[in-house]
Design a protein around this motif. Structure first.
Motif, PDB file in Angstrom:
ATOM      1  N   ALA A 102       0.832  -1.208   0.000  1.00 39.18           N
ATOM      2  CA  ALA A 102       0.000   0.000   0.000  1.00 39.18           C
ATOM      3  C   ALA A 102       0.864   1.255   0.000  1.00 39.18           C
ATOM      4  O   ALA A 102       0.591   2.227  -0.727  1.00 39.18           O
ATOM      5  N   ARG A 103       1.914   1.240   0.789  1.00 36.16           N
ATOM      6  CA  ARG A 103       2.789   2.414   0.891  1.00 36.16           C
ATOM      7  C   ARG A 103       3.481   2.697  -0.446  1.00 36.16           C
ATOM      8  O   ARG A 103       3.538   3.847  -0.895  1.00 36.16           O
ATOM      9  N   ASN A 104       4.004   1.655  -1.074  1.00 37.95           N
ATOM     10  CA  ASN A 104       4.710   1.838  -2.342  1.00 37.95           C
ATOM     11  C   ASN A 104       3.762   2.214  -3.469  1.00 37.95           C
ATOM     12  O   ASN A 104       4.064   3.080  -4.294  1.00 37.95           O
ATOM     13  N   TRP A 105       2.626   1.562  -3.521  1.00 37.02           N
ATOM     14  CA  TRP A 105       1.677   1.820  -4.597  1.00 37.02           C
ATOM     15  C   TRP A 105       1.102   3.228  -4.481  1.00 37.02           C
ATOM     16  O   TRP A 105       0.890   3.914  -5.492  1.00 37.02           O
ATOM     17  N   PHE A 106       0.849   3.665  -3.265  1.00 35.99           N
ATOM     18  CA  PHE A 106       0.260   4.988  -3.068  1.00 35.99           C
ATOM     19  C   PHE A 106       1.141   6.088  -3.661  1.00 35.99           C
ATOM     20  O   PHE A 106       0.640   7.072  -4.216  1.00 35.99           O
ATOM     21  N   SER A 107       2.466   5.939  -3.542  1.00 38.31           N
ATOM     22  CA  SER A 107       3.370   6.978  -4.054  1.00 38.31           C
ATOM     23  C   SER A 107       3.289   7.107  -5.575  1.00 38.31           C
ATOM     24  O   SER A 107       3.746   8.098  -6.140  1.00 38.31           O
ATOM     25  N   GLN A 108       2.715   6.088  -6.242  1.00 39.88           N
ATOM     26  CA  GLN A 108       2.631   6.111  -7.693  1.00 39.88           C
ATOM     27  C   GLN A 108       1.213   6.338  -8.206  1.00 39.88           C
ATOM     28  O   GLN A 108       1.021   7.013  -9.212  1.00 39.88           O
ATOM     29  N   ASP A 109       0.233   5.727  -7.513  1.00 43.35           N
ATOM     30  CA  ASP A 109      -1.141   5.786  -8.010  1.00 43.35           C
ATOM     31  C   ASP A 109      -2.078   5.715  -6.808  1.00 43.35           C
ATOM     32  O   ASP A 109      -2.429   4.633  -6.327  1.00 43.35           O
ATOM     33  N   THR A 110      -2.511   6.876  -6.331  1.00 43.88           N
ATOM     34  CA  THR A 110      -3.323   6.920  -5.112  1.00 43.88           C
ATOM     35  C   THR A 110      -4.637   6.168  -5.282  1.00 43.88           C
ATOM     36  O   THR A 110      -5.076   5.454  -4.374  1.00 43.88           O
ATOM     37  N   ALA A 111      -5.262   6.329  -6.436  1.00 47.67           N
ATOM     38  CA  ALA A 111      -6.565   5.686  -6.648  1.00 47.67           C
ATOM     39  C   ALA A 111      -6.433   4.169  -6.641  1.00 47.67           C
ATOM     40  O   ALA A 111      -7.217   3.460  -5.995  1.00 47.67           O
ATOM     41  N   ALA A 112      -5.444   3.644  -7.372  1.00 46.96           N
ATOM     42  CA  ALA A 112      -5.270   2.194  -7.431  1.00 46.96           C
ATOM     43  C   ALA A 112      -4.899   1.624  -6.073  1.00 46.96           C
ATOM     44  O   ALA A 112      -5.398   0.565  -5.665  1.00 46.96           O
ATOM     45  N   ALA A 113      -4.038   2.328  -5.337  1.00 47.87           N
ATOM     46  CA  ALA A 113      -3.613   1.835  -4.026  1.00 47.87           C
ATOM     47  C   ALA A 113      -4.778   1.800  -3.047  1.00 47.87           C
ATOM     48  O   ALA A 113      -4.970   0.818  -2.307  1.00 47.87           O
ATOM     49  N   SER A 114      -5.569   2.869  -3.008  1.00 50.82           N
ATOM     50  CA  SER A 114      -6.685   2.913  -2.069  1.00 50.82           C
ATOM     51  C   SER A 114      -7.756   1.893  -2.439  1.00 50.82           C
ATOM     52  O   SER A 114      -8.346   1.249  -1.559  1.00 50.82           O
ATOM     53  N   ALA A 115      -7.998   1.699  -3.739  1.00 47.07           N
ATOM     54  CA  ALA A 115      -8.984   0.701  -4.170  1.00 47.07           C
ATOM     55  C   ALA A 115      -8.529  -0.703  -3.777  1.00 47.07           C
ATOM     56  O   ALA A 115      -9.327  -1.530  -3.314  1.00 47.07           O
TER      57      ALA A 115
END
Length: 804
Positions: A672-685
């Motif tokens: 979640a931490r790594n993905w959020f830095s690149q794509d907030t929508a995809a990480a939160s979903a």
């Protein structure tokens, strides 16, 4: 200016300016006086050198015939890392390689040299590498760890500027993978200013523990000469942490030459998180060149910690050029931002003009940050005028004297030991005297073991003396590990055990693991400290992992034996993963085998995650799970979607829905931490689609925390649409904590919305206390109406009365 000096200046700008080089200690910015930063501009460097005090003037074209003591004196006199290096380089420019080689061999090297000594040593080594790289490399190979790794890396980095092919060929023949990677990274950084694409190719070939962070320096150097090309190359990188760190390096460097162009490029970055990081990197440089424009530009950032930190960078730089204007501008900021700006102004102004800074700081109320500012400024003043700092200290209210006392004495000791000691001994309050004497000890060298032990005897038995012993071991272990080991042997067993309880043996083991092991063996009380033994085991493994493992397995204490075996296997896995994994599988005890496999997989994945994932396909059971998790998580910065798929499959296959193992929970947070830095929508979903439980709660909490630090408004919109439950409570709690300083009223509202009674009470308590510092009446009224327990309400009201 000669070509060698120009090349040296570029190298110094890349590796020497106030940053850590390997494990050496360089000065923090406030310790180098009032001089301007070193520059590669000919005029500014010439001016800097002509203004520096120099009693070692040499006739032009003559070789240097002095000794190391003369060079050290000059470095301390100039008191600026880069300028001292350039001046010493000038002195050595016409000195034969054989004479420089003798100076290098005679240099009293030790781990973590003070920055003045480090500057002299680095310059000598670089000059030898310029004149006779073959001889320098041959000598370096005769050294022992850890010196050999650092020295080879530096020589090869310097050699690469004149003959990159030979330097690269030599580096690739280094057998130890860690040493080889360090050398190649240094070569890449050396080439970044002249052949950045070749440098990038080399860096991409290195599988290093530094991971994505190694790209910062390379791209920063590249951007100093061609920021647009560096930026285009970084934008073409795969999204991930490596790209984010490259961007940080680019914009930190770009802002120094053209902050407006850097700002325009940063504004165009599509990812919100990366855009805010790039903007933050710009403001420090911009604050010194055009603070008003920088201050206007920072207002586009949303409320939150990112904006507060960016403002701090602006005011720190601004105060270095016009502190009065910076202080006036800070006064108009909201309270939390004003307090932060005051702290930065105090540090910068206090280093340049402590008397004027002190007069300003005394006008600031204590609750606004005035007390801390005064303390910081007095510490700065003591660097040059201990008696004046003490005179100002005596004028402070008694309640404000304890904080600055230690630093005043410590800084005074650096140049007037007798005066500082006399002042410390003259203090009447026992607690002040003990604190001041302890600070005196921090500045003494272990060549004075007798004097140190005599001063220790002046401290009363109990906590002050125990803390002084620990501080000595901890602080001096970095600068003089051999001397620290000798000092420890001079102590009683009880004092030695006290000194070692803070874990300082780890650094000592790095320098001399055999001697550290002997000290530990002669301190029976440390048998209950397995981490101390394991640190020694890890260092022994760097030279000979098989022998280190035999040593670890022979330890008598079970806890020390277990941790030491794990640390040996971790080091072995980092340096030679395939060999280490075979040895880990050979353990017959199931528990030892499991922990050894885990240690190897974790460290192996740090340097070669693809190899770990490949090995996982041949493994089974828990070992396969560990390898899949660690390998995929290590790659999450570059491919978070694939990492998420691995986590999903492992959670889904978790024994019919039993409690999720902690390793899966931690993995979900990392993804979640790594993905959020690149794509907030995809990480939160992705976080919200996880099954109910700890993995989902932690992933949601991580996203809320990261989002709040970047854009609190967007974070609040996301949290608001979350369904009630544990995940939403965790997110609201993190949001409340993240905005408490910048918007305490909203923080209180979010805290009050938490469903869980216990979490709500804790969150409301923290938000209310922060709000009360800003608006007492509003906070009091809100607490009276809040949905919290009577006990929490009562304690808050009592705290409010006490503060009033």
């Amino acid at each position: 200016m000669s070509a060698p000096i120009a090349r040296f200046m570029i190298a110094a700008a890349c590796i020497g300016g106030g940053v850590a080089l390997d494990r050496y200690l360089l000065p923090p910015p406030h310790t180098v006086g009032t001089v301007a930063p070193a520059s590669t501009d000919n005029k500014s460097v010439s001016a800097a050198l002509s203004s520096a005090a120099d009693e070692t003037v040499r006739e032009k074209g003559k070789p240097f015939t002095g000794g190391i003591a003369e060079l050290l004196r000059l470095a301390r006199q100039i008191n600026d890392y880069q300028r001292a290096q350039i001046r010493i380089f000038q002195l050595l420019e016409h000195t034969p390689a054989a004479d420089i080689a003798k100076l290098v061999r005679d240099f009293p090297w030790r781990m973590n040299l003070p920055w003045q000594e480090n500057g002299v040593y680095q310059t000598l080594l670089n000059r030898w590498a310029d004149l006779d790289p073959a001889a320098a490399l041959a000598w370096a190979q005769t050294l022992t760890k850890p010196r050999i790794s650092q020295t080879l890396s530096q020589i090869l980095g310097n050699y690469a500027r004149t003959d990159p092919e030979q330097a690269i060929a030599f580096a690739r023949k280094i057998s130890n993978v860690t040493d080889r990677n360090a050398a190649l990274e240094n070569i890449a950084n050396s080439l970044a200013s002249t052949d950045p694409r070749r440098a990038l190719s080399i860096m991409n070939s290195v599988k290093s523990r530094n991971g994505e962070y190694r790209f910062y320096s390379l791209y920063s150097t590249w951007a100093a000469t061609d920021p647009e090309a560096a930026h285009a190359a970084a934008m073409a990188m795969q999204k991930g942490r490596a790209r984010a760190n490259a961007m940080q390096g680019i914009f930190s460097s770009w802002a120094a030459s053209d902050p407006k162009a850097a700002n325009a490029a940063a504004q165009a970055i599509p990812e919100a998180g990366l855009r805010h990081q790039a903007l933050s990197a710009i403001f420090e440089s911009w604050g010194s060149s055009d603070p008003q424009s920088a201050l206007a530009a920072v207002q586009i950032l949303p409320k939150g910690q990112a904006k507060i930190e960016a403002l701090g960078r602006i005011f720190s730089s601004w105060a270095g050029t016009d502190p009065s204007a910076a202080a006036a501008a800070a006064a108009s900021l909201p309270k939390r931002e004003r307090q932060n700006a005051i702290s930065y102004i105090a540090g910068s102004w206090g280093a340049n003009d402590p008397a004027a800074a002190l007069a300003w700081a005394k006008t600031i109320p204590a609750k606004e940050g005035g007390e801390w500012a005064v303390s910081n400024i007095l510490s700065q003043q003591a660097r040059t005028d201990g008696p004046a700092a003490v005179a100002a200290w005596r004028e402070l209210p008694a309640s404000q004297r304890s904080n600055p006392l230690r630093e005043i004495v410590n800084n005074w000791m650096n140049y007037d030991r007798e005066g500082a000691l006399a002042f410390a001994r003259s203090l009447e309050r026992p607690q002040d005297k003990a604190s001041a004497l302890s600070s005196c000890l921090r500045s003494m060298d272990f060549s004075e073991t007798t004097e140190i032990n005599a001063l220790l005897a002046e401290l009363p038995q109990g906590q002050p003396r125990q803390q002084a012993l620990r501080n000595l071991a901890e602080n001096r272990a970095w600068q003089d590990p051999e001397g620290t080991l000798d000092w420890l042997t001079s102590l009683s067993e009880m004092d030695r055990a006290t000194a070692l309880k803070e874990g300082s043996l780890g650094q000592l083991a790095y320098s001399n693991p055999q001697k550290a092991a002997e000290v530990l063996k002669n301190t029976p009380e440390m048998a209950s400290q397995p981490n101390q033994w394991s640190m020694i085991a890890g260092q022994l493994a760097g030279d000979n992992p098989a022998a280190a493992l035999a040593w670890a397995e022979a330890l008598e204490t079970p806890g020390a034996r277990k941790q030491s075996i794990e640390n040996v296997m971790q080091t072995w896995g980092r340096d030679n993963g395939p060999e280490a994994i075979v040895r880990a599988q050979a353990f017959t005890d199931p528990a030892t085998k499991k922990s050894a496999l885990s240690a190897v997989i974790n460290s192996w994945a740090d340097v070669d995650p693809d190899a770990v994932l490949k090995w996982a396909q041949t493994a089974s059971g828990e070992a396969r799970e560990m390898a899949l998790l660690r390998g995929s998580i290590r790659k999450a910065g570059d491919d978070p979607a694939s990492s998420a798929a691995v986590v999903d499959s492992l959670i889904a296959g978790n024994n019919g829905g039993e409690k999720t193992p902690s390793r899966f929970v931690d993995a979900a947070s990392d993804v979640a931490r790594n993905w959020f830095s690149q794509d907030t929508a995809a990480a939160s979903a992705w976080a919200l689609q996880l099954p109910e439980g700890d993995a989902r709660d932690n992933a949601v909490r991580v996203i809320a925390e990261a989002w709040t630090s970047l854009d609190a408004v967007a974070a609040s919109q996301w949290v608001q649409q979350l369904p009630p439950g544990r995940g939403r409570d965790f997110a609201a709690q993190r949001l409340s904590e993240g905005i408490a300083d910048s918007d305490p009223e909203s923080a209180f509202t979010w805290a009050s919305s938490i469903g869980d009674d216990s979490k709500r009470d804790d969150a409301v308590r923290r938000a209310a206390q922060t709000w009360h510092n800003v608006d007492e009446n509003a906070a009091l009224a809100a607490v009276m109406q809040a949905r919290i327990s009577d006990n929490v309400r009562k304690s808050l009201l009592e705290q409010f009365d006490k503060n009033d």
